[in-house]
Design a protein around this motif. Structure first.
Motif: not given
Length: 616
Positions: A555, A549-550, A552-553
């Motif tokens: 990029n 998740g990190l 993805q946040a």
């Protein structure tokens, strides 16, 4: 006619005699004992180098005299005693002809020298001679300095012996004796006084039927303090360190400074290991607190090695200190800031390590290493998108040497620098035909301490023709622990070349989130320890999902290492992981096998064959 007062005459002669003894005794004594020590050290170093050269001769008895490059390398790197560059090495053939000669930068022919020779044999037959000559320039200069001081003191004694109180003379002499047996900066006993006290302590412990423990201490990361804050700050830190450790000792214990950042403790009355362990723990706890160096915070640690005597007094002081040093090496190998007791197998481990170092140098010179490559798989398309280069070494006698074993030796000896350059250059050259696949190469923390890392990468790309966009450099969080500003500058310069930067083993370091904020990494690699527990531990699942998740946040591309089961791959895909590698998709393969694989899959021609079926 009155005669001269005989008492005055005797007093003058006594003053003159005392002045002469003071003026010439210390420098002459220093020269004598210094020469004895140098001679003994030269003999020991010659014996060691003769053994190493004999191994080289036995391996190539007919042409060893022509291997001057290897001989010079062995002479320069195999002799740990000549680190100050004041020595000269010569190797002669069977007919006394000079084969090769190396000179230290501080060697001087115009000064007295001490020389030792040792015959070289090929299975019993003499084939040459190794000669080490040590310049005594430094010894004579130190003796001259002592002589000047002694001459001044002697003159003052001659002029003032009948004027100055005896107490004043005694204080001056005590000061000279103190400087000869103590470290001037920390005011601790030096090595000479330490060994004298250790001998006395062993004898006393034997009479009382007690044991004692020698602690060998080495400061962790002290060099970084000197390099970043300066030597004056380093001296301040050492004085504060001494004050803290001294506060951990009992009356009767001895703390000494042996050299640089090496210290030793004599702890008496330790009939069991618990007392020694308690002292080691107190010292580590005292030192791990931050130091205030002129308003700047400095953090260091200490590694400790311990050796205990028996209660029968049969321990040799030199041997006891050597055992403590061997235990210290074990502590430094096991992560530093810890302690270990001496164990008999440590001596064998040290000899094995030295032998491995010699073999490592030979292998590097002969380029006996090989690169294997592990496929990196895009989960969405199930295709190979990249390869990670992994170093392998097959020793003719030892067999396959585990990378963790020889990499640790390479880092400890500095060989990691040329070895890493060979890996980078070879990986770029071998990966060139495998377009469009990228190739990932691991960087060592020691490379960031060298100023030529960026130039080395530029050179490898230019020489091999590999596009920078196909090169990925993997670093660990350890690289960012020291001199962070310099490291970030190097990473930015590397990224400016067009290469990608990946953080390896993410999640097991110290300040991962802080690093992601300060430097925009191209890829995060989830450590295999989290992947291994993915289907068995809810904590591991939560950590993996948080990392994904990190990424993805922010990029940032995400890769999971150590994928061995289909369940792990499916779970990672469901959680949003983009890329994986592991034995499920393919074990590390030779460059030939990888070339055949990518050709058979049609990757180079753009075919659509999935990598999963073929590589698993």
């Amino acid at each position: 006619m009155t005669g001269r007062n005989p008492v005055v005459k005797v007093a003058k002669w006594l003053a003159a005699f005392t002045a002469l003894v003071i003026a010439f005794g210390p420098p002459l004594g220093f020269l004598y004992f210094g020469y004895r020590l140098e001679s003994t050290a030269i003999e020991t170093r010659t014996d060691l180098l003769s053994l190493q050269l004999t191994q080289l001769i036995n391996a190539n008895p007919d042409y060893w005299q022509f291997e001057t490059i290897r001989l010079d390398e062995l002479l320069k790197n195999g002799d740990l005693g000549g680190a100050d560059g004041s020595d000269r090495h010569r190797v002669f053939g069977a007919t006394s002809d000079l084969v090769t000669e190396t000179r230290g930068s501080n060697f001087s022919d115009g000064w007295p020298t001490v020389t030792h020779r040792k015959a070289l044999f090929d299975y019993g037959a003499p084939v040459g001679t190794i000669e080490i000559t040590e310049s005594l320039k430094a010894l004579y200069l130190k003796a001259a300095s002592i002589g000047v001081l002694s001459l001044i003191v002697g003159t003052l004694v001659f002029l003032g012996l009948r004027i100055l109180p005896v107490r004043s003379l005694q204080r001056a002499w005590d000061r000279i004796a103190f400087l000869a047996s103590h470290d001037a900066m920390t005011r601790l006993p030096n090595r000479v006084l330490f060994m004298d006290r250790l001998t006395t302590a062993i004898a006393g412990a034997s009479r009382r039927g007690q044991a004692l423990t020698v602690h060998s201490l080495d400061l962790d990361h002290f060099k970084d303090i000197n390099d970043t804050l300066g030597h004056a700050a380093g001296d301040t830190l050492l004085r504060q360190f001494v004050a803290r450790v001294s506060g951990c000792l009992r009356q009767g214990d001895t703390l000494a400074r042996l050299s640089g950042d090496e210290f030793a403790i004599i702890q008496t009355g330790t009939n069991d290991a618990e007392a020694a362990v308690n002292l080691a723990k107190r010292a580590i706890a005292a030192v791990e607190q931050p130091f205030d160096i002129n308003g700047q915070e400095a953090i260091i640690g200490i590694s400790i090695g311990m050796a205990m005597t028996g209660t029968d007094g049969d321990s040799d002081p030199q041997q006891l200190l050597k055992q403590a040093d061997l235990a210290l090496y074990k502590s430094k190998d096991n992560g530093r800031n810890t302690y270990h007791f001496f164990e008999e197998e440590m001596d064998a481990e040290l000899q094995s390590r030295k032998a491995l170092e010699v073999d490592l140098r030979k292998a590097l010179h002969a380029e006996d290493f090989r690169l294997f490559y592990q496929p990196q798989i895009d989960l969405a398309s199930q295709r190979i998108v990249g390869l990670e280069a992994l170093l392998r070494w097959h020793h003719p006698v030892r067999g396959d040497v585990p990378p963790k074993e020889f990499i640790r030796v390479a880092e400890g000896t500095g060989l990691i620098i040329p070895l890493s350059e060979w890996v980078l250059r070879t990986a770029c050259r071998e990966a060139l035909p495998w377009a469009p696949l990228s190739v990932a190469v691991n960087l060592s923390p020691l490379q960031f301490q060298q100023r030529g890392l960026v130039a080395m990468v530029e050179r490898a790309l230019a020489e091999t023709g590999l596009p920078a966009s196909r090169l990925e450099l993997e670093i660990t969080e350890e690289i960012l622990l020291n001199d962070t500003e310099h490291t970030l500058d190097v990473l930015n310069r590397l990224r400016a070349l067009g290469v990608r930067i990946a953080m390896d083993d993410f999640g097991i370091g110290y300040s991962s989130l802080g690093y992601l904020r300060r430097f925009p990494f191209d890829k995060i690699k989830i450590d295999r320890s989290f992947v291994a527990d993915l289907n068995n531990s809810s904590d591991a699942q939560a950590i993996v999902r948080a990392i994904i998740g990190l990424s993805q946040a922010l990029n940032i591309h995400i890769n999971a290492e150590g994928v061995e089961t289909l369940e792990q791959a499916n779970q990672l895909m469901a959680d949003g992981c983009q890329e994986v590698q592991g034995f499920l998709y393919g074990a590390p393969m030779s460059n030939t096998a990888i070339g055949d694989l990518v050709t058979s899959l049609g990757i180079l021609s753009g075919a659509d064959d999935p990598a999963l079926k073929a590589a698993s």
